[in-house]
Design a protein around this motif. Structure first.
Motif, PDB file in Angstrom:
ATOM      1  N   GLU A 257    -120.537   0.310 -31.026  1.00  0.00           N
ATOM      2  CA  GLU A 257    -119.856  -0.985 -30.967  1.00  0.00           C
ATOM      3  C   GLU A 257    -120.869  -2.112 -31.147  1.00  0.00           C
ATOM      4  N   LYS A 276    -124.148  -0.921 -29.506  1.00  0.00           N
ATOM      5  CA  LYS A 276    -124.141  -0.105 -28.297  1.00  0.00           C
ATOM      6  C   LYS A 276    -123.779   1.326 -28.695  1.00  0.00           C
ATOM      7  N   ASN A 278    -122.712   5.322 -28.564  1.00  0.00           N
ATOM      8  CA  ASN A 278    -121.595   6.053 -27.973  1.00  0.00           C
ATOM      9  C   ASN A 278    -122.061   7.008 -26.877  1.00  0.00           C
ATOM     10  N   PHE A 302    -117.300   0.140 -23.468  1.00  0.00           N
ATOM     11  CA  PHE A 302    -116.998  -0.503 -24.741  1.00  0.00           C
ATOM     12  C   PHE A 302    -115.899  -1.531 -24.535  1.00  0.00           C
ATOM     13  N   GLY A 306    -113.466   4.097 -27.711  1.00  0.00           N
ATOM     14  CA  GLY A 306    -114.734   4.809 -27.679  1.00  0.00           C
ATOM     15  C   GLY A 306    -114.649   6.225 -28.187  1.00  0.00           C
TER      16      GLY A 306
END
Length: 523
Positions: A257, A276, A278, A302, A306
């Protein structure tokens, strides 16, 4: 006199030696000067300059100074400029002409349902062409279906534009999906639920279109998502999927993300480099140990989903399983999850995304009503703030919840591996933009639009969409060339454990999963 005759040969010899030494000194200097002049005039490439970080060049890419001079980027030589400036970086690409030959395997298509404008669709589309996608099925409505936008999209090789016409809706109303249970919990609900059903119906149609086009792999992506084909020797989705074992039916790409660092981002694909990672790409102790810092007071790790996206191998009885997964009517698909490759999801990267999402949904801004409209908590909160707050309040909320302004926290999470820097998409998209390919496509389409025959109406221009509907008129959508009645008889004999409910957008694991950690692992 005698001494005079004795010293003369010695003086001559010394003079000769001096001249030779001078020549040997000047020769390298002359050669160095000559080499400098050649390079200055463009005769020699300096690898140190060509691979300079300031130029964002990859090793093996031939830099052409004309690409940075807009006055020299004429429509006629746009493709040629791309070929000279970026060819070696993507060796399976012939001069970046974007017209794929039949020998490019595997043949990959992406399908999407979009209402975006050209400023988002063109970078998204050509980025995926660069990494090996040959075919695009664009189900358009809203801005994407407008005359100016759709005319441009229809001129791009490999792109089929399908409009949300009455004929399309009537055809999709005959889909077998409406008589099955796996998607039924999403029926007759507004906003995100309605979109989820619409995406599934469009994916079902895209499967048939992909089969007819000889496609081997199909993906469903939104136009705010880019595939990141890490883990290959080339930056290539084609190479990535070509290495998938033949018995694998579905490949899952965990999503990363976007983590924007400014509140004034205009072009996310070019301006955003921090993401970011996972949960699936992190050690559990790192993920849960830094969960609070990574979440920053938001409902989840998130902002939105996700559970990634997936690519499916085209085969008999394939069907969608919601926007994130695929399934098969006759078997449980054999799937793998990739350890390095990912989907980069640019989530609320622009401040204007708050209001644009709000304007697409007619729900009331109450906690009770937004549950009918949105599946994820952050989307609900964003809708309420965009519907009730002032511009100043919205901007404060956006900076607090979305923008990563704390550099010390960013550095900490980058060191932990929670955050990561990924520059490849920005380099590629910026390179495409500077080459003039986007403006070239638009200019070419406008030239076509100058013909009065092309300015009649959307249905008359929708050649690809109408042709596809004509194909479907002789068979039901989603039956893979078998009748709907026969399909139902088959389903009666199939174990419905193979047909779980459609996979919705799911949040990553949350604090409830802390139970297996010791206090020492949480900092």
């Amino acid at each position: 006199m005698a001494s005079h005759h004795y010293s003369s040969p010695s003086s001559s010899f010394q003079a000769l030696v001096s001249r030779l030494l001078l020549l040997l000194t000047l020769l390298p200097l002359a050669l160095a000067l000559f080499a400098f002049l050649l390079q200055w005039r463009g005769g020699v490439d300096d690898p140190a300059i060509r691979w300079s970080p300031d130029l964002h060049e990859f090793p093996g890419m031939a830099f052409d100074s004309r690409s940075s001079d807009p006055s020299r980027l004429k429509t006629s030589d746009c493709v040629d400029v791309l070929g000279r400036s970026r060819t070696a970086s993507f060796p399976y690409y012939g001069d970046w002409k974007f017209d794929f030959g039949l020998d490019l395997r595997p043949k990959i298509c992406i399908t999407t349902s979009t209402s975006a404008g050209l400023e988002q669709i063109l970078p998204w589309l050509f980025y995926h062409k660069v990494i090996g996608v040959s075919t695009f099925f664009l189900f358009v409505e809203g801005k994407a279906a407008s005359h100016d936008v759709s005319t441009v999209l229809e001129t791009i090789p490999g792109v089929k534009v399908i409009y949300r016409t009455r004929e399309l809706e009537e055809q999709q109303a005959k889909s077998r999906i409406w008589n099955e249970t796996w998607l039924s919990s999403f029926f007759y609900k507004p906003c995100n639920y309605e979109l989820f059903v619409k995406q599934s119906l469009n994916m079902e149609m895209a499967i048939i279109m992909a089969r007819d086009a000889g496609v081997e792999w199909i993906l469903h992506l939104d136009t705010d998502e880019l595939i990141y084909p890490a883990g290959t020797s080339e930056y290539s989705l084609r190479l990535l999927l070509s290495e998938v074992p033949g018995d694998v039916d579905m490949v899952i790409f965990p999503n990363y993300e976007s983590s924007v660092e400014r509140d004034d981002v205009k072009e996310p694909f070019s301006e955003v480099s921090m993401f970011k990672r996972n949960y699936d790409h992190l050690p559990k102790d790192v993920y849960f140990g830094n969960y609070k810092d990574a979440t920053r007071g938001n409902p989840n790790y998130f902002l939105t989903y996700g559970n990634g996206k997936s690519a499916a191998r085209i085969q008999d009885h394939l069907r969608p399983n919601g926007a994130h997964r695929w399934h098969n009517y006759m078997k449980s698909p054999n799937e793998i999850k990739l350890d390095e490759a990912a989907v980069l999801h640019y989530t609320y990267p622009r401040f204007s995304d708050l209001t644009s999402r709000r304007d697409r949904c007619g729900c009331k801004p109450t906690k009770e009503d937004v549950k009918r409209c949105f599946m994820l908590e952050f989307d609900r909160a964003a809708f309420i703030i965009a519907s009730t707050a002032t511009e100043e309040e919205m901007l404060h909320w956006y900076r607090e919840r979305v923008v990563w302004t704390d550099k010390s926290l960013n550095l900490k999470l980058l060191r932990k591996g929670i955050l990561t820097r990924i520059y490849d998409p920005a380099v590629i998209v910026q390179g495409l933009r500077e080459s003039g390919i986007f403006s070239s496509v638009i200019t070419s389409a406008r030239a076509t639009m100058s013909d009065e025959e092309s300015l009649t109406s959307v249905p008359s221009r929708n050649v690809s969409g109408e042709n596809e509907l004509q194909k479907f008129s002789s068979r039901k959508i989603g039956t893979d060339r078998i009748s709907q009645a026969k399909g139902r008889r088959i389903l009666e004999d199939v174990d419905f454990n193979f047909h779980p409910s459609a996979v919705p957008p799911l949040s990553p694991p949350g604090p409830d999963n802390f139970h297996f950690l010791t206090p020492d692992t949480i900092d």
